[in-house]
Design a protein around this motif. Sequence first.
Motif, short mmCIF file in Angstrom:
data_model
loop_
_atom_site.label_atom_id
_atom_site.label_comp_id
_atom_site.label_asym_id
_atom_site.label_seq_id
_atom_site.Cartn_x
_atom_site.Cartn_y
_atom_site.Cartn_z
N TYR A 1 0.82 -1.21 0.00
CA TYR A 1 0.00 0.00 0.00
C TYR A 1 0.86 1.26 0.00
N GLY B 1 1.63 1.80 -3.76
CA GLY B 1 0.56 2.21 -4.67
C GLY B 1 -0.81 1.98 -4.11
N ASP C 1 -3.29 3.92 -3.59
CA ASP C 1 -4.40 4.62 -4.22
C ASP C 1 -4.97 3.87 -5.42
N ARG C 2 -4.23 2.88 -5.92
CA ARG C 2 -4.69 2.12 -7.08
C ARG C 2 -5.22 0.73 -6.71
N LEU C 3 -5.28 0.41 -5.42
CA LEU C 3 -5.72 -0.90 -4.97
C LEU C 3 -7.22 -0.91 -4.70
N PRO C 4 -7.88 -2.06 -4.88
CA PRO C 4 -9.35 -2.11 -4.84
C PRO C 4 -9.96 -2.07 -3.44
N GLU D 1 -9.59 -0.58 0.75
CA GLU D 1 -8.90 0.32 1.67
C GLU D 1 -7.95 -0.49 2.56
#
Length: 271
Positions: free
Chosen positions: A48, A51, A53-56, A58
Motif C-alpha cells: 500500500y 501504490g 491509491d490504485r488498490l481495490p 482500503e
Amino acid sequence: MTKELKVYFSMFRIRFNHNLQYRAVVLGAVLKGFLWAMMEVLGYLAIYRMGGDRLPMELSRTVSYVWAHESFIVLFSVVFGDGEIFSAIRSGEVVYDLARPVGLYGRWYCQSASNRLSFALVNCLPVLILGALMPKPYGLTLPGSAAQVFLFLVSALLAFGVTVAMAMLMYVSLFYFISQRGIRIMVRVVTSFFSGGVVPLPFFPEPIRRAAELLPFGSMQNMPLQIFCGNINGSQALRGIGLQVFWLWAMVFLGWLAMRRATGKVVSFGG
C-alpha cells in the motif's frame, strides 16, 4: 428432532469434545495464526505504501480481512483434520461404516464439521482479540454495526456448510483413486486460492474475480470475510448470501448422489 438427526448431533458433540482435549495443539495454532497474520499485514503495508491509491480495497479493510482470515482459517479449510476418513477409505474400513444404521454421508459430514468447528472456536477468539489490540495500521477493525455482525454470522455459517460439502466431494473422489495425496494437494491449492485464502478476490483481474464469485469458491470464506471487513454490505451482501444458500443445497445434493453411487460399488471380501 427425528431419531436420525439425534444420532448425527450426538456424533457431532462427541467428536467436538474429543478435539477440545488437545490444548498444546490449540496454543500452537493461536501462536501460528498471530505471527502469520502479522507477516501478511506487514507485506500489505509495504504494498500500500507503493501504490495504495490504485488498490481495490482500503488498507484498514485489507488488514481486517487478513486478521479475520487467520482467525477463521480452520473453519473454511476444505482439507483439515480428516485423517480418519482418509484412512478408512484407504484401508477398506469404510465397510464397517456402511454396515452401521446411519447414512455415511451424514455421518462423515458431522464428523468433518465438528473437527473444524472445535478447533476454530478455541483458535479464532484469541487471534481476533490479539488483532484488535494491535495499534493501527496493524490491527483489525471490528464490524461497526449489529446488522454487519448478523450478516457476517449468517454468511459464515453458510460458508462453513459449503466448505464441508466441498470436503465431502473430495472424500467421494478418493473411492476412485489409490493415492489420496495428490487429490488433497490439488483441492487445498485450488479452493484456497479461488476462495480468497491467498489474496482477497477484489485483487483478482475482473474476469477471474467474477468467475470465482459465481462458482462455489466465492461462497466459501470470501463472502463472510468481505462482510466482516466492511467491503461488502447491504443488498450486495444479501445477494451473496442468497448465492451461498444455492451452493450449499447444490453441493450437499451433489455430494449425496456421488456418495450413493460410489458406495454402491464397494465390495467387502470375506463378509
